[in-house]
Design an enzyme around this catalytic site. Structure first.
Site, mmCIF file in Angstrom:
data_model
loop_
_atom_site.group_PDB
_atom_site.id
_atom_site.type_symbol
_atom_site.label_atom_id
_atom_site.label_comp_id
_atom_site.label_asym_id
_atom_site.label_seq_id
_atom_site.Cartn_x
_atom_site.Cartn_y
_atom_site.Cartn_z
ATOM 1 N N LEU A 198 61.804 94.514 -68.031
ATOM 2 C CA LEU A 198 60.350 94.643 -68.207
ATOM 3 C C LEU A 198 59.313 93.725 -68.337
ATOM 4 C CD1 LEU A 198 60.939 97.582 -71.135
ATOM 5 C CD2 LEU A 198 60.730 97.728 -68.633
ATOM 6 N N SER A 199 59.878 92.493 -68.202
ATOM 7 C CA SER A 199 58.976 91.156 -68.349
ATOM 8 C C SER A 199 59.502 90.166 -67.487
ATOM 9 C CB SER A 199 59.039 90.576 -69.738
ATOM 10 O OG SER A 199 59.705 90.113 -70.073
ATOM 11 N N GLY A 200 58.353 89.279 -67.188
ATOM 12 C CA GLY A 200 59.140 88.129 -66.407
ATOM 13 C C GLY A 200 59.669 86.824 -67.045
ATOM 14 N N THR A 210 60.816 91.149 -63.145
ATOM 15 C CA THR A 210 60.500 92.310 -63.403
ATOM 16 C C THR A 210 60.905 93.230 -62.606
ATOM 17 O OG1 THR A 210 58.588 91.486 -64.761
ATOM 18 C CG2 THR A 210 58.778 93.746 -64.431
#
Length: 178
Positions: free
Chosen positions: A47-49, A57
């Site tokens: 869900l994140s980088g 992501t």
């Protein structure tokens, strides 16, 4: 023209099989309390980088539970932070039986060392961009489209076959009359 029709039929059938397989895969995940499993690995959507460039992501990661003693510096692990959020970061050090982790794209290490009881597993493999599709299919709109789409396809293809059979039967009866 016949080749195009056959190719379209094959592609539509393949797409239908893939959609049904994906829906089945996600339904099993819902039955298991939200944990989607594949070959003994838990599948999670990124869900994140924070782990760029290792994975982006929207990728999926497959994590496998491993004994804490097998985790080494450089491994990518998934764990729960103190707020019970699921995090996937790289181990940069092991101090006093606790993992020091850091996201590859982050400037500094994570603030809280990871204790053995919070480790969920080690990343086995990743697949880019599939997570976007999985998240969409898990949404109410996506679930409706992925379940209604194959149903509509099956109904339309059967009606099409029925109309074609009726047309052929009508032509056959006209040729017998003459």
């Amino acid at each position: 023209m016949g080749y195009v029709k056959k190719a379209f039929t094959w592609m539509a059938s393949l797409l239908l099989i893939l959609v049904i397989a994906l829906c089945g895969f996600l339904m099993v995940g819902k039955i298991n309390g939200g944990k989607t499993q594949l070959f003994g690995n838990e599948i999670l959507v990124v869900l994140s980088g924070s782990m760029k460039p290792a994975f982006d992501t929207g990728s999926i990661v497959a994590i496998k539970p491993v004994p804490f003693s097998e985790i080494q510096i450089g491994d990518i692990v998934t764990f729960e932070d103190l707020d019970k959020r699921t995090i996937t970061h790289r181990v940069i050090d092991i101090v006093d039986g606790k993992l020091i982790t850091k996201g590859d794209a982050n400037d500094g290490q994570d603030t809280d060392p990871v204790t053995p009881d919070r480790v969920r597993g080690k990343v086995q493999f990743t697949v880019p961009y599939i997570g976007y599709l999985i998240n969409f299919v898990k949404s109410p709109t996506g679930m409706f489209l992925f379940l209604a789409g194959p149903g509509v396809y099956l109904i339309v293809s059967q009606v099409w076959k029925l109309l074609r059979m009726l047309k052929e039967q009508e032509q056959a009866s006209k040729s017998q009359v003459e």
